[in-house]
Design a protein around this motif. Structure first.
Motif, PDB file in Angstrom:
ATOM      1  N   ASP A  82       1.089  -1.465  -0.410  1.00 21.15           N
ATOM      2  CA  ASP A  82       0.111  -0.480   0.290  1.00 21.15           C
ATOM      3  C   ASP A  82       1.518   0.920  -0.217  1.00 21.15           C
ATOM      4  O   ASP A  82       1.828   1.397   0.306  1.00 21.15           O
ATOM      5  CB  ASP A  82      -1.167   0.011   1.277  1.00 21.15           C
ATOM      6  CG  ASP A  82      -2.514  -0.306   1.024  1.00 21.15           C
ATOM      7  OD1 ASP A  82      -2.730  -0.499  -0.039  1.00 21.15           O
ATOM      8  OD2 ASP A  82      -2.583  -1.426   2.266  1.00 21.15           O
ATOM      9  N   TRP A  90      -5.397   4.846  -1.080  1.00 25.09           N
ATOM     10  CA  TRP A  90      -5.845   3.820  -1.758  1.00 25.09           C
ATOM     11  C   TRP A  90      -6.212   3.335  -2.522  1.00 25.09           C
ATOM     12  O   TRP A  90      -6.549   2.928  -3.561  1.00 25.09           O
ATOM     13  CB  TRP A  90      -5.510   2.892  -0.033  1.00 25.09           C
ATOM     14  CG  TRP A  90      -6.673   2.924   0.475  1.00 25.09           C
ATOM     15  CD1 TRP A  90      -6.906   3.885   1.870  1.00 25.09           C
ATOM     16  CD2 TRP A  90      -7.871   2.720   0.407  1.00 25.09           C
ATOM     17  NE1 TRP A  90      -8.600   4.160   1.702  1.00 25.09           N
ATOM     18  CE2 TRP A  90      -9.022   2.820   1.101  1.00 25.09           C
ATOM     19  CE3 TRP A  90      -8.760   1.224  -0.809  1.00 25.09           C
ATOM     20  CZ2 TRP A  90     -10.409   2.362   1.354  1.00 25.09           C
ATOM     21  CZ3 TRP A  90      -9.634   1.167  -1.153  1.00 25.09           C
ATOM     22  CH2 TRP A  90     -11.153   1.346   0.382  1.00 25.09           C
ATOM     23  N   THR A 100      -3.145  -2.614  -5.225  1.00 25.40           N
ATOM     24  CA  THR A 100      -1.766  -1.825  -4.829  1.00 25.40           C
ATOM     25  C   THR A 100      -0.633  -1.573  -5.852  1.00 25.40           C
ATOM     26  O   THR A 100       0.475  -2.543  -5.772  1.00 25.40           O
ATOM     27  CB  THR A 100      -1.433  -2.590  -3.944  1.00 25.40           C
ATOM     28  OG1 THR A 100      -0.379  -3.791  -4.441  1.00 25.40           O
ATOM     29  CG2 THR A 100      -1.970  -2.957  -2.563  1.00 25.40           C
TER      30      THR A 100
END
Length: 501
Positions: free
Chosen positions: A243, A254, A443
């Motif tokens: 992340d 995110w 991610t």
């Protein structure tokens, strides 16, 4: 981050099924013990509930404070699992498997991931899984969310076909009202920092002076929090599919990562979907796949196809977009799922609706996602902010249609964060190895590089020339797998950041 969905790739279906099985285990009871009692005494290991588990896996519970600012107050229970080292003479310690999510657990991971780990790693560690606070079968939370609001396209904030965010703001208010009305006090005490504090209680209950860990996806943010809050308690830390180090501040980095992640992945999908001999071939050339997808999504926006048994009960443009996003997590299973839905949509048909988890399981999952994300940091509460951001996102990133900039439940959350978000720094031992796929939908590499930069001298990063979410022993490379396994087994890291083809 969140990893439960309606149109699920096979791996996520199995993970959700594990959550369903776990929900019937009545381990999540609240017991009024003092904080000192919660940390005392050996764990009592018993047979784990569930199927397909390694017969050596055992389960226990660890009592932790619900509110760490009131350590002598109410306690909650954290469910943990363990498979001991296969060679006690070679045992180094405990390897905690930190799940993704929020909303995921790793209780079955000692069995499932243990089958994939090389013998050298299984010899070196007891493999430890757990269900983070709020996740059944730990002391659970739930909000009485309407069935329709449990749809994947509601829990992730896809705007309306024309880009309006009014419906998303209404969903945020309904879910927030449900949590405020009937949710347990524990809802106010679920956060990334408290997950890290719970991990340190697990470490102490295991009798370990230091803890090694393998965190995946959201688990990398929890792992980074543990590195920051308990730096002297860490041994060998692997952060996998990383992340952005600041994923929940006002810029909502995110969630925004999906914009870049989809763009990074779509060219690979287009090449696959245009390959001669592919039974799910969509077009003659890769260049034709993107416009085909956009046309289909736009057509379904205008004229959805009824889909009995699904939630929502129609195949609309957002369901197709969500299926694409989910499918990019794991190309092996996900690409065919996306292509099959596109082929059905071209014909004006739908496949049979898949079996969704029970609403009780989805309510537990949704409550954990909401509490973690909203309690970590405050989000904008003005619809005008989201209208502006969604319009910009739809223009720049049409594949994701503004969703990654839209309003989640946090836009109406009834409580303010109790403490500042985690701030990742380079202070602490140099004991971290990052492993990252170059094309990761959830991610993306750009966020992982930010985490690498924030950790500084503490970390070395291995980047795989690979596509999909989950790098080590999953969608990565043999080169990357070997480097991570060697680090866990021996402590030897690459001397510098490394690229694996």
């Amino acid at each position: 981050m969140p990893e439960s969905r309606q149109a699920l790739p096979m791996k996520q279906i199995k993970r959700t099924a594990a959550l369903v099985a776990a929900s019937v285990v009545l381990l999540g009871l609240t017991v009024p013990l003092s904080a000192s009692a919660a940390a005392a005494g050996p764990l009592t290991w018993t047979k784990c509930e569930g199927t397909g588990l390694d017969p050596r896996q055992r389960c226990a519970t660890v009592d932790v404070p619900m509110d760490y600012s009131d350590p002598d107050g109410r306690t909650i229970r954290i469910a943990v699992s363990r498979i001991p080292s296969e060679k006690p003479a070679a045992r180094r310690g405990a390897l905690l498997l930190v799940p993704g999510g929020p909303g995921g657990d790793s209780l079955s991971d000692p069995s499932e991931k243990g089958r994939q780990l090389p013998r050298s790693v299984r010899d070196a560690y007891d493999l430890i899984g757990f269900a983070p606070r709020g996740n059944s079968p730990s002391t659970p939370v739930s909000c009485d969310i309407d069935h329709s609001d449990l749809a994947r396209t509601k829990l992730l904030p896809w705007p309306s076909a024309g880009g309006s965010v009014a419906g998303n703001m209404a969903v945020a208010r309904r879910i927030s009202d449900a949590c405020a009305r009937d949710g347990d006090e524990l809802l106010r005490h679920i956060s990334t920092k408290n997950n890290a504090r719970d991990i340190d209680r697990i470490r102490a209950a295991l009798g370990e002076r230091k803890l090694s860990a393998w965190g995946v996806s959201y688990g990398t943010y929890v792992g980074a929090a543990y590195l920051e809050m308990f730096p002297r308690r860490t041994d060998r830390i692997v952060l996998d599919s990383n992340d952005h180090p600041d994923p929940v501040r006002a810029q909502r980095a995110w969630l925004a990562a999906f914009e870049v992640g989809v763009e990074d992945n779509f060219p690979e999908f287009a090449k696959w979907a245009s390959r001669p001999g592919n039974p799910y071939r969509l077009a003659r050339t890769a260049a034709e796949v993107r416009p085909l997808f956009l046309r289909l999504a736009a057509r379904l926006d205008r004229a959805p196809i009824p889909w009995p048994g699904a939630n929502p009960e129609e195949l609309n443009g957002n369901v197709l977009r969500q299926t694409m996003l989910d499918g990019f997590y794991d190309p092996a299973d996900g690409y065919p799922a996306v292509a099959k839905l596109m082929l059905a949509a071209k014909k004006g048909t739908v496949p049979p609706a898949g079996q969704a988890p029970p609403d009780s399981v989805l309510r537990n999952y949704a409550a954990v996602v909401a509490t973690t994300v909203c309690n970590d940091a405050a989000w904008p509460r003005s619809a005008a902010v989201y209208r502006k951001d969604v319009a910009a996102g739809r223009s720049k990133y049409p594949l994701t249609a503004g969703m990654p900039r839209n309003a989640m439940v946090c836009a109406a959350w009834p409580w303010q964060p109790k403490e500042p978000p985690v701030r990742v720094t380079d202070r602490g031992p140099s004991d971290v190895l990052l492993i990252q796929n170059e094309r990761d939908v959830a991610t993306p590499l750009g966020g992982a590089l930010k985490l690498r930069e924030a950790l500084g001298r503490r970390a070395v990063m291995v980047t795989n020339d690979a596509t999909g979410h989950g790098a080590y022993l999953d969608n990565g490379t043999a080169c990357g797998d070997a480097l991570v396994s060697r680090f866990l087994a021996t402590g030897e890291r690459p001397r510098k950041d490394t690229y694996c083809r």
